[in-house]
Design a protein around this motif. Structure first.
Motif, PDB file in Angstrom:
ATOM      1  N   UNK A 251     -10.131   6.461  -1.546  1.00 52.42           N
ATOM      2  CA  UNK A 251     -11.453   5.690  -1.975  1.00 52.42           C
ATOM      3  C   UNK A 251     -11.554   4.407  -1.759  1.00 52.42           C
ATOM      4  N   UNK A 252     -10.170   3.832  -3.069  1.00 56.52           N
ATOM      5  CA  UNK A 252      -9.834   2.959  -3.820  1.00 56.52           C
ATOM      6  C   UNK A 252      -9.568   2.431  -2.058  1.00 56.52           C
ATOM      7  N   UNK A 253      -9.131   2.570  -1.272  1.00 53.95           N
ATOM      8  CA  UNK A 253      -8.518   1.650   0.400  1.00 53.95           C
ATOM      9  C   UNK A 253      -9.723   1.211   0.816  1.00 53.95           C
ATOM     10  N   UNK A 254     -11.315   2.095   0.681  1.00 53.48           N
ATOM     11  CA  UNK A 254     -12.298   2.098   1.303  1.00 53.48           C
ATOM     12  C   UNK A 254     -13.362   1.356   0.887  1.00 53.48           C
ATOM     13  N   UNK A 255     -12.841   1.120  -0.646  1.00 49.51           N
ATOM     14  CA  UNK A 255     -13.589   0.218  -1.394  1.00 49.51           C
ATOM     15  C   UNK A 255     -13.402  -0.803  -0.882  1.00 49.51           C
ATOM     16  N   UNK A 256     -11.783  -1.492  -1.016  1.00 48.07           N
ATOM     17  CA  UNK A 256     -11.273  -2.618  -1.321  1.00 48.07           C
ATOM     18  C   UNK A 256     -11.305  -2.861   0.476  1.00 48.07           C
ATOM     19  N   UNK A 257     -12.145  -2.204   1.502  1.00 48.48           N
ATOM     20  CA  UNK A 257     -12.041  -2.391   2.714  1.00 48.48           C
ATOM     21  C   UNK A 257     -13.866  -3.407   2.296  1.00 48.48           C
TER      22      UNK A 257
ATOM     23  N   UNK B 240      -4.696  18.662   8.585  1.00 46.05           N
ATOM     24  CA  UNK B 240      -5.621  17.313   8.251  1.00 46.05           C
ATOM     25  C   UNK B 240      -6.628  16.838   9.375  1.00 46.05           C
ATOM     26  N   UNK B 241      -7.530  16.274   9.600  1.00 45.45           N
ATOM     27  CA  UNK B 241      -8.049  15.955  10.830  1.00 45.45           C
ATOM     28  C   UNK B 241      -9.098  14.555  10.507  1.00 45.45           C
ATOM     29  N   UNK B 242      -8.569  13.628  10.972  1.00 44.80           N
ATOM     30  CA  UNK B 242      -8.505  12.348  10.531  1.00 44.80           C
ATOM     31  C   UNK B 242      -9.343  11.471  11.675  1.00 44.80           C
ATOM     32  N   UNK B 243     -11.105  10.924  11.038  1.00 47.50           N
ATOM     33  CA  UNK B 243     -11.451  10.174  12.542  1.00 47.50           C
ATOM     34  C   UNK B 243     -12.364   8.818  11.907  1.00 47.50           C
ATOM     35  N   UNK B 244     -11.752   7.834  12.110  1.00 52.40           N
ATOM     36  CA  UNK B 244     -12.479   6.954  11.962  1.00 52.40           C
ATOM     37  C   UNK B 244     -12.938   5.633  13.152  1.00 52.40           C
ATOM     38  N   UNK B 245     -14.336   5.560  12.839  1.00 58.37           N
ATOM     39  CA  UNK B 245     -15.049   4.605  13.704  1.00 58.37           C
ATOM     40  C   UNK B 245     -15.740   3.777  13.306  1.00 58.37           C
ATOM     41  N   UNK B 246     -16.045   2.210  13.808  1.00 54.47           N
ATOM     42  CA  UNK B 246     -16.162   1.153  13.591  1.00 54.47           C
ATOM     43  C   UNK B 246     -16.953   0.667  15.064  1.00 54.47           C
ATOM     44  N   UNK B 247     -17.725  -0.307  14.741  1.00 61.16           N
ATOM     45  CA  UNK B 247     -18.176  -0.896  15.771  1.00 61.16           C
ATOM     46  C   UNK B 247     -17.777  -1.988  16.422  1.00 61.16           C
TER      47      UNK B 247
ATOM     48  N   UNK C 279       0.830  -1.711  -0.268  1.00 56.71           N
ATOM     49  CA  UNK C 279       0.384  -0.188   0.086  1.00 56.71           C
ATOM     50  C   UNK C 279       0.844   1.074   0.052  1.00 56.71           C
ATOM     51  N   UNK C 280       1.948   1.046   0.547  1.00 54.72           N
ATOM     52  CA  UNK C 280       2.863   2.087   0.719  1.00 54.72           C
ATOM     53  C   UNK C 280       3.845   2.458  -0.234  1.00 54.72           C
ATOM     54  N   UNK C 281       3.675   1.570  -1.271  1.00 53.52           N
ATOM     55  CA  UNK C 281       4.849   1.738  -2.509  1.00 53.52           C
ATOM     56  C   UNK C 281       3.888   1.992  -3.745  1.00 53.52           C
ATOM     57  N   UNK C 282       2.546   1.692  -3.224  1.00 53.83           N
ATOM     58  CA  UNK C 282       1.421   2.442  -4.348  1.00 53.83           C
ATOM     59  C   UNK C 282       1.697   3.867  -4.253  1.00 53.83           C
TER      60      UNK C 282
ATOM     61  N   UNK D 182       0.898   9.887   5.205  1.00 53.37           N
ATOM     62  CA  UNK D 182       0.299   9.190   6.766  1.00 53.37           C
ATOM     63  C   UNK D 182      -0.327   8.765   7.309  1.00 53.37           C
ATOM     64  N   UNK D 183      -1.425   9.702   7.025  1.00 55.40           N
ATOM     65  CA  UNK D 183      -3.298   9.950   6.812  1.00 55.40           C
ATOM     66  C   UNK D 183      -3.278   8.910   6.282  1.00 55.40           C
ATOM     67  N   UNK D 184      -3.135   8.706   4.741  1.00 57.81           N
ATOM     68  CA  UNK D 184      -3.158   7.310   4.545  1.00 57.81           C
ATOM     69  C   UNK D 184      -2.672   5.450   5.092  1.00 57.81           C
TER      70      UNK D 184
END
Length: 426
Positions: free
Chosen positions: A296-302, A362-369, A279-282, A326-328
């Motif tokens: 968008x591609x990363x989220x779609x693959x998930x 850049x503000x980043x938030x990730x939330x999961x159950x 993923x870093x090399x890409x 770093x955000x990625x």
């Protein structure tokens, strides 16, 4: 017999096909300059007509020169024109010019303008040789070989050099034509040298390019260490556990099955590590420009282990490369943890970019159950020798950028957040 050292040995000449290709591409480059010069030739003819009415209108001639200067200087000083000229020089003249990152200095603009004018003049000379000089020399040669002599050239030379003796006019036209061809050949042979001087980076730009290459080399070395540590460790564990399982298969099937389960876990971990590094090399240099597309591609693959959504606000083009990378990584790590500890849980990724290229955040938030067993969602400490992989490594990287990082349970969900500033932004 005398011995010829490597320093004295002449350099091998390129093959005839390569030389012909270089000449052809140089000719195409000159023809492009000639086409660019056509509008300026029309302006020159217009100024010549203004010259005839200059006595009746004193402002006509200065106005014409002012308009012509604007038409010449404005395109030549545009950064996009410099980029186009650099691309044409790289592709057609066989050189490799790089552009340093950052703002363009006045000296670079001036050098680009000089190159643009050089390209126009050399192209105009090439078109003149092709359209006028070669036909003129061919007409003179045909008249001489046909036996007509000076009498056959009189109608031709009288139009080009009226009032000049036919024989003298023929010699003058021949000398001028050969001189123009020699001048064109000399200019064509020096175009590559001039392109490097006028389109290449300045000393400050060369330093910036060297620093960029050093960062890229350090980045590749870091990835090599991560691959060596993580994948090498996983392969070692897999080999040892597989050997143990083979030796215990007949005497203790339960222990053999446990060893094979350890092999399965090690292989799964190795795949996660490999996906992380790939993923870093890409993410190429200058990845901030396509950060939105990569997220968008990363989220779609998930979407296969569990649904995920992305909310993106702000202009990703203003984010520096280091912050974008770093955000990625943080989003990638958060989604990977969600897939591992809470498969099937809904993930929501929010990225908010505020500021400009000079300064911003850049503000980043990730939330999961959370999974059924909440304790299994606790973050694992980064393993030794993995190059700072994991939530702990991400927190260290955020701190190095002058930002903050947090991860933990909040309101019945697992939340990962980060604030990554640049240029003094808050």
């Amino acid at each position: 017999m005398g011995h010829i050292s490597s320093k004295q040995r002449p350099k091998p000449r390129p093959p005839a096909k390569a030389r012909l290709s270089a000449v052809t591409r140089t000719a195409v480059f000159l023809m492009i300059g000639g086409l660019l010069a056509v509008p300026y030739a029309a302006v020159a003819l217009w100024i010549a007509q203004l010259w005839q009415v200059a006595a009746a209108n004193p402002l006509a001639l200065p106005s014409g020169f002012l308009i012509a200067a604007g038409l010449l200087l404005v395109p030549s000083t545009l950064r996009v024109m410099r980029a186009l000229e650099r691309t044409a020089a790289n592709e057609l003249l066989g050189i490799a010019l790089e552009e340093a990152e950052g703002t363009t200095r006045l000296a670079d603009i001036a050098r680009g303008a000089v190159w643009f004018i050089t390209h126009l003049l050399s192209g105009a000379l090439a078109v003149a040789v092709l359209v006028f000089v070669l036909p003129t020399l061919a007409a003179i040669a045909f008249a001489v070989l046909d036996g007509g002599g000076a009498a056959g050239l009189a109608p031709f030379t009288s139009q080009l050099l009226p009032g000049v003796d036919t024989g003298t006019a023929a010699w003058l036209l021949t000398a001028a034509g050969l001189g123009a061809m020699a001048l064109l050949a000399a200019i064509a042979s020096q175009l590559r040298v001039w392109a490097v001087l006028l389109l290449g980076p300045s000393e400050q730009g060369k330093l910036a390019i060297a620093e960029r290459h050093a960062r890229e080399l350090a980045r590749r070395n870091e990835l090599a260490r991560e691959l060596h540590d993580s994948i090498g460790h996983a392969l070692t564990v897999t080999t040892l556990q597989a050997a143990a399982a083979r030796s215990l298969l007949a005497s203790d099937p339960e222990k053999a099955a446990a060893s094979m389960a350890a092999v399965e876990d090690a292989g799964r971990a190795a795949l996660e590590e490999l996906d992380y590094v790939l993923g870093i090399l890409r993410a190429p240099a200058g990845a901030a420009e396509n950060l939105a597309e990569r997220l968008r591609g990363l989220v779609a693959r998930h979407g296969s282990p569990g649904p995920a959504g992305l909310t993106l606000a702000g202009d990703t083009a203003v984010v520096p490369e280091t912050v974008a990378a770093e955000a990625f990584r943080m989003v990638q790590e958060g989604l990977s943890n969600a897939a591992k500890h809470a498969p099937g849980a809904v993930c929501a990724v929010e990225v908010d970019i505020r500021g400009a290229a000079a300064a911003g955040v850049l503000s980043l938030r990730l939330r999961n159950g959370l999974p059924t067993d909440v304790r299994s969602a606790a973050p694992q400490a980064p393993r030794a020798g993995t190059g700072g992989r994991g939530l702990g490594g991400l927190a260290e990287r955020a701190m190095l950028l002058g930002g903050t990082f947090s991860a933990g349970e909040s309101d019945g969900a697992w939340c990962l957040g980060a604030e990554l500033p640049w240029g003094g932004g808050e």
